[in-house]
Design an enzyme around this catalytic site. Sequence first.
Site, PDB file in Angstrom:
ATOM      1  N   GLY A 326       0.742  -1.123   0.001  1.00  0.00           N
ATOM      2  CA  GLY A 326      -0.036  -0.062   0.053  1.00  0.00           C
ATOM      3  C   GLY A 326       0.866   1.179   0.060  1.00  0.00           C
ATOM      4  N   GLU A 327       0.418   2.382   0.687  1.00  0.00           N
ATOM      5  CA  GLU A 327       1.191   3.654   0.794  1.00  0.00           C
ATOM      6  C   GLU A 327       0.977   4.306  -0.489  1.00  0.00           C
ATOM      7  OE1 GLU A 327       4.919   3.278   2.222  1.00  0.00           O
ATOM      8  OE2 GLU A 327       4.457   2.050   4.079  1.00  0.00           O
TER       9      GLU A 327
END
Length: 360
Positions: A326-327
């Site tokens: 993610g991120e």
Amino acid sequence: MSQSAVSFQISPVSKAQDPLIQQKIDLKTKPPGALGQLESLALQIARVQATDSQQADQPQNTVLKIVHPTMLVFAGDHGIVAEGVSIAPSEVTRQMVQNFAHGGAAINVFCRQVGFKLEVIDCGILTPVEGVEGIIDQRLGAGTGAIHLEPAMALETVDKGFAMARDLIERHHQAGCNLVAFGEMGIGNTSAAAAIMAAIMQLDVIDCVGRGTGINSETLERKLMLIELALLLHQSALTGPKSVLACLGGFEIVQMTGAMLAAAERKMLVVVDGFIATAAALVAVQIAPNVRDYLIFAHQSDEQGHQRMLEFLQAKPLLSLGLRLGEGTGAALALPLIQASVNFYNQMASFSDAGIEAVV
């Protein structure tokens, strides 16, 4: 005071000039199709930017541009985490937001490498980070409700999140940005994304739920059970995409959805990261189908269900690296490919320019 409903007016891109755009691509000094997916990406970008230029009737003369590319990372906490659906406690969301602010996460490294401006938005983590610069406060609450027991949030909170997201995008649009990418941070948000996916795509939960950042089989079974309970609890209330967000979503997913819609409204390119961001895109397309024209899907993650969502959205991602962080990391890594599509479209010689016999 109640929040008024937020709506978006998103124009479809024109495909009327596709033959002229495709001809320009095909007459570059290469066999037709030899640059593969970069060619279809250039076509998509040219559609968007020709529609938004003074040369809509001559798109082949449009110079494609990526201006002030910006990565927006939305963070929020989830009530369901208290039931043990993740390898990490909710406190890690706050710790990672601090890490983003201090420049130490993978997304910071990749954004520095490829030239993304990075902004981190606190949409509703349990405890706000205080005394640290670089975190934008757009809090909708201190974590969502536990979706297997209650709605994640009120319906008016969804509209409040959309309004905040629109203001955020408007600020970047006014600064000249024409490409935004979306990442997230929120322990437990794969549960919310899987629930959204199951509700919208009418799938069994087992086809949507994965191991997130690496949960064991016992935790996976608990995660499956709780999401099934959530869908059963809210079944009668799931009457549209906004109600799906209110019942099952996360504060960060709400604001990502609103920001995607607002960016498309402003004819900006939207780079979608992994499983969570794609769930937001799934909702955005249900709200305003024309948003799909503006979405570039960065990668296929290692999360169970992501491929199904991409297929549902008729999306072919640029990368497949087995990422499950993610991120916005996959979206960041895709930027050089997007820039490469723009550069070949603008800079490659045509056969006539180069004095080469065409191979079309």
